[in-house]
Design a protein around this motif. Structure first.
Motif, mmCIF file in Angstrom:
data_model
loop_
_atom_site.group_PDB
_atom_site.id
_atom_site.type_symbol
_atom_site.label_atom_id
_atom_site.label_comp_id
_atom_site.label_asym_id
_atom_site.label_seq_id
_atom_site.Cartn_x
_atom_site.Cartn_y
_atom_site.Cartn_z
ATOM 1 N N THR A 144 0.835 -1.204 0.000
ATOM 2 C CA THR A 144 0.000 0.000 0.000
ATOM 3 C C THR A 144 0.872 1.256 0.000
ATOM 4 O O THR A 144 0.599 2.220 -0.714
ATOM 5 C CB THR A 144 -0.928 -0.002 1.235
ATOM 6 N N LEU A 145 1.931 1.194 0.766
ATOM 7 C CA LEU A 145 2.863 2.325 0.866
ATOM 8 C C LEU A 145 3.473 2.688 -0.486
ATOM 9 O O LEU A 145 3.627 3.867 -0.815
ATOM 10 C CB LEU A 145 3.978 1.953 1.863
ATOM 11 N N VAL A 146 3.813 1.674 -1.297
ATOM 12 C CA VAL A 146 4.447 1.956 -2.596
ATOM 13 C C VAL A 146 3.412 2.213 -3.690
ATOM 14 O O VAL A 146 3.785 2.439 -4.838
ATOM 15 C CB VAL A 146 5.421 0.830 -3.028
ATOM 16 N N GLY A 147 2.121 2.171 -3.345
ATOM 17 C CA GLY A 147 1.112 2.583 -4.302
ATOM 18 C C GLY A 147 0.321 1.476 -4.969
ATOM 19 O O GLY A 147 -0.379 1.718 -5.949
ATOM 20 N N ALA A 148 0.422 0.241 -4.453
ATOM 21 C CA ALA A 148 -0.361 -0.850 -5.034
ATOM 22 C C ALA A 148 -1.841 -0.660 -4.715
ATOM 23 O O ALA A 148 -2.197 -0.125 -3.651
ATOM 24 C CB ALA A 148 0.124 -2.189 -4.490
ATOM 25 N N GLU A 149 -2.693 -1.114 -5.634
ATOM 26 C CA GLU A 149 -4.137 -0.963 -5.434
ATOM 27 C C GLU A 149 -4.719 -2.053 -4.547
ATOM 28 O O GLU A 149 -5.698 -1.852 -3.846
ATOM 29 C CB GLU A 149 -4.855 -0.985 -6.789
ATOM 30 N N GLU A 183 -1.629 -8.847 -12.584
ATOM 31 C CA GLU A 183 -1.523 -7.462 -12.124
ATOM 32 C C GLU A 183 -0.439 -7.333 -11.064
ATOM 33 O O GLU A 183 -0.294 -6.285 -10.436
ATOM 34 C CB GLU A 183 -2.866 -7.007 -11.524
ATOM 35 N N ALA A 184 0.308 -8.404 -10.840
ATOM 36 C CA ALA A 184 1.235 -8.449 -9.709
ATOM 37 C C ALA A 184 2.431 -7.523 -9.903
ATOM 38 O O ALA A 184 2.935 -7.354 -11.004
ATOM 39 C CB ALA A 184 1.726 -9.881 -9.524
ATOM 40 N N ASN A 185 2.868 -6.930 -8.809
ATOM 41 C CA ASN A 185 4.099 -6.161 -8.780
ATOM 42 C C ASN A 185 5.149 -7.014 -8.069
ATOM 43 O O ASN A 185 4.965 -7.384 -6.921
ATOM 44 C CB ASN A 185 3.907 -4.855 -7.997
ATOM 45 N N GLN A 186 6.246 -7.329 -8.791
ATOM 46 C CA GLN A 186 7.299 -8.181 -8.215
ATOM 47 C C GLN A 186 6.676 -9.421 -7.562
ATOM 48 O O GLN A 186 6.763 -9.642 -6.362
ATOM 49 C CB GLN A 186 8.155 -7.403 -7.202
ATOM 50 N N GLY A 229 5.333 2.155 -11.409
ATOM 51 C CA GLY A 229 6.210 3.226 -11.891
ATOM 52 C C GLY A 229 7.533 3.273 -11.149
ATOM 53 O O GLY A 229 8.198 4.301 -11.081
ATOM 54 N N LEU A 230 7.915 2.112 -10.565
ATOM 55 C CA LEU A 230 9.176 2.054 -9.815
ATOM 56 C C LEU A 230 10.291 1.408 -10.641
ATOM 57 O O LEU A 230 11.308 0.995 -10.104
ATOM 58 C CB LEU A 230 8.991 1.246 -8.518
ATOM 59 N N GLY A 231 10.054 1.311 -11.956
ATOM 60 C CA GLY A 231 11.106 0.777 -12.838
ATOM 61 C C GLY A 231 11.236 -0.730 -12.781
ATOM 62 O O GLY A 231 12.337 -1.269 -12.975
ATOM 63 N N GLU A 232 10.139 -1.443 -12.505
ATOM 64 C CA GLU A 232 10.195 -2.915 -12.501
ATOM 65 C C GLU A 232 10.645 -3.419 -13.868
ATOM 66 O O GLU A 232 10.154 -2.976 -14.906
ATOM 67 C CB GLU A 232 8.820 -3.500 -12.147
ATOM 68 N N GLU A 233 11.587 -4.352 -13.878
ATOM 69 C CA GLU A 233 12.172 -4.833 -15.128
ATOM 70 C C GLU A 233 11.952 -6.327 -15.309
ATOM 71 O O GLU A 233 11.700 -7.054 -14.339
ATOM 72 C CB GLU A 233 13.681 -4.534 -15.138
ATOM 73 N N ASP A 234 12.077 -6.782 -16.556
ATOM 74 C CA ASP A 234 11.935 -8.205 -16.870
ATOM 75 C C ASP A 234 12.997 -9.017 -16.123
ATOM 76 O O ASP A 234 14.087 -8.540 -15.868
ATOM 77 C CB ASP A 234 12.094 -8.421 -18.386
ATOM 78 N N TRP A 235 12.629 -10.269 -15.813
ATOM 79 C CA TRP A 235 13.547 -11.160 -15.092
ATOM 80 C C TRP A 235 14.160 -12.170 -16.053
ATOM 81 O O TRP A 235 13.526 -12.562 -17.042
ATOM 82 C CB TRP A 235 12.782 -11.930 -14.003
ATOM 83 N N ARG A 236 15.360 -12.613 -15.729
ATOM 84 C CA ARG A 236 15.964 -13.690 -16.526
ATOM 85 C C ARG A 236 16.908 -14.503 -15.658
ATOM 86 O O ARG A 236 17.369 -14.035 -14.614
ATOM 87 C CB ARG A 236 16.677 -13.121 -17.750
ATOM 88 N N ILE A 260 14.450 -3.629 -8.396
ATOM 89 C CA ILE A 260 13.353 -3.971 -7.481
ATOM 90 C C ILE A 260 13.178 -2.835 -6.485
ATOM 91 O O ILE A 260 14.095 -2.525 -5.714
ATOM 92 C CB ILE A 260 13.623 -5.311 -6.754
ATOM 93 N N ALA A 261 12.009 -2.228 -6.510
ATOM 94 C CA ALA A 261 11.651 -1.136 -5.590
ATOM 95 C C ALA A 261 12.741 -0.068 -5.529
ATOM 96 O O ALA A 261 13.142 0.369 -4.441
ATOM 97 C CB ALA A 261 11.354 -1.705 -4.197
#
Lengths: 277, 139
Positions: A144-149, A183-186, A229-236, A260-261
């Motif tokens: 919630t703090l980082v803005g997730a719905e 819709e998941a963040n990380q 909008g925290l710059g989450e990037e693709d994983w490999r 990550i964050a």
């Protein structure tokens, strides 16, 4: 943790029947356990169902994994049940450690996967499976703090896998492609959705070559959306999996999880062990 | 993403490098003598296996041996044409399940290991035989 205990307890109840448990698949063909508890690689769920059960058997498996990157550690333990190589049920608990904030984020994931068509070894077309992963944060404060719905969400994925015998200069070649609605963040560790939310259909892929019956080396890719909008990037990752017998597998990988964050260049090691009954 | 696609493309290209004009799989198995050794070793594996042997209760082993040698010769591009029994006809009524089929595949792999057949040659043999599964199981 109580749910995991319940799940493991249920599995313990099934153990006396383990003489009937499945060992019928060929060595290494079930894959290993991915980070959300489904059968797969490390990051990506595959079309295979967990464990060695064939169409008249069941299988039960347990696993634990650790991902240790620059600023975070993720520990996961879970279990899967495979019924008649048609349906897979899974449960996993994730513990995400953020030492800099002296914080631990915990999430539980309940999964189900149904095999729609085929067999990765024998069918003419790739094996095809449809899966869901319902994820729920224990404490949504950070999300919630980082803005997730939201603090829980459900991913739906369609996976296709195929093992081509002797296809690469005589070596067996495996590939998997997965499309995920999420819709998941990380993974959901930072909640679900956000102000920047756009892309929900994501691509994931894996490919590996078997150097022998019991050792595979490969790569994985998992597309991510940047909802917060925290710059989450693709994983490999680049992985090596060792499946010495039908009771245990060990997977090691080098991870590149991007940012990550707000902490960039999260690279590091991954180790996972799955036991099969 | 781009690098993954490039690697997949390279892997596909590698896969396309089928040895044209090189030795046939039959030759890589050391021809007729090699295939006979393999089938004999495989029959020994079956004879020692409690799970599988019952399928062969009424089988004429000499007939099975000759038929399989002929079939493997044809499948591996050797100088043979398969003139043996129809796969579906042989296996109808046996109700071989997926597990037992895979177990027989494992016995064949054991036999190939026993004869120190190269891993990549083993895979190519398995690739030739895998499509037959539909004519063998659950009938």
């Amino acid at each position: 943790m109580s749910m995991l205990k319940f799940f493991l307890g249920f599995i313990a109840c099934l153990l006396p029947f383990s003489n009937f448990a499945g060992q019928g698949k060929l060595l290494a063909t079930p894959g290993v356990s991915q980070v959300e508890g489904s059968a797969g690689g490390g990051l990506v769920p595959w079309a295979q169902l967990a464990g060695y059960a064939t169409d008249d058997e069941f299988a039960i498996n347990g696993f634990c994994s650790r991902a240790d990157v620059s600023d975070y550690t993720l520990d996961v333990c879970g279990a899967q049940i495979n019924l008649f190589n048609r349906v897979e049920f899974s449960y996993a608990e994730q513990h995400f450690d953020v030492p800099a904030l002296n914080t631990k984020i915990e999430q539980s994931i309940t999964g189900a996967k149904i095999r729609l068509y085929g067999d990765i070894v024998y069918s003419q077309w790739p094996q095809l499976s449809l899966g869901v992963q319902h994820k729920s944060l224990r404490d949504g404060a950070v999300a919630t703090l980082v803005g997730a719905e939201k603090t829980s969400g459900t991913d739906i994925y369609l996976a296709a896998s195929k093992l081509h015998l002797g296809a690469l200069a005589g070596y067996n070649w495996f590939w998997n492609m997965t499309t995920r609605y999420s819709e998941a963040n990380q993974l959901g560790l930072l909640g679900y959705g956000g102000a920047n939310s756009r892309q929900k259909l994501l691509f994931e892929g894996s490919t590996a070559i078997f150097l022998s019956r019991d050792i595979a080396v490969g790569i994985e890719y998992r597309q991510k959306s940047n909802n917060l909008g925290l710059g989450e990037e693709d994983w490999r990752d680049v992985f090596v999996a060792w499946m010495p017998n039908k009771y245990v597998s060990v997977t090691a990988a080098w991870l590149d999880l991007g940012s990550i964050a707000g902490a960039d260049d999260q690279t590091g090691w991954y180790l996972s062990v799955t036991g099969y009954w | 993403m781009k690098s993954t696609l490039i690697i997949v493309a390279l892997l596909l290209m590698l896969g396309g490098c089928k040895s044209t004009g090189g030795p046939t799989l039959y030759q890589q198995l050391d021809g007729k003598a090699g295939i006979e050794r393999l089938i004999d070793s495989f029959i020994n594996q079956i004879a020692r296996d409690e799970k599988i042997i019952h399928y062969f209760e009424d089988a004429n082993i000499t007939h099975f041996r000759d038929g399989f040698i002929n079939h493997l010769c044809a499948l591996t591009d050797g100088p043979c044409e398969y003139i043996g029994d129809d796969m579906v006809a042989i296996h109808t009524g046996m109700n071989i399940n997926e597990t037992d089929f895979n177990h027989v595949v494992e016995l064949l792999i054991n036999a190939m290991n026993e004869l120190n057949i190269n891993h990549t040659v083993q895979n190519k043999v398995l690739a030739k035989m895998a499509p037959l599964r539909a004519e063998i199981i659950e009938i």
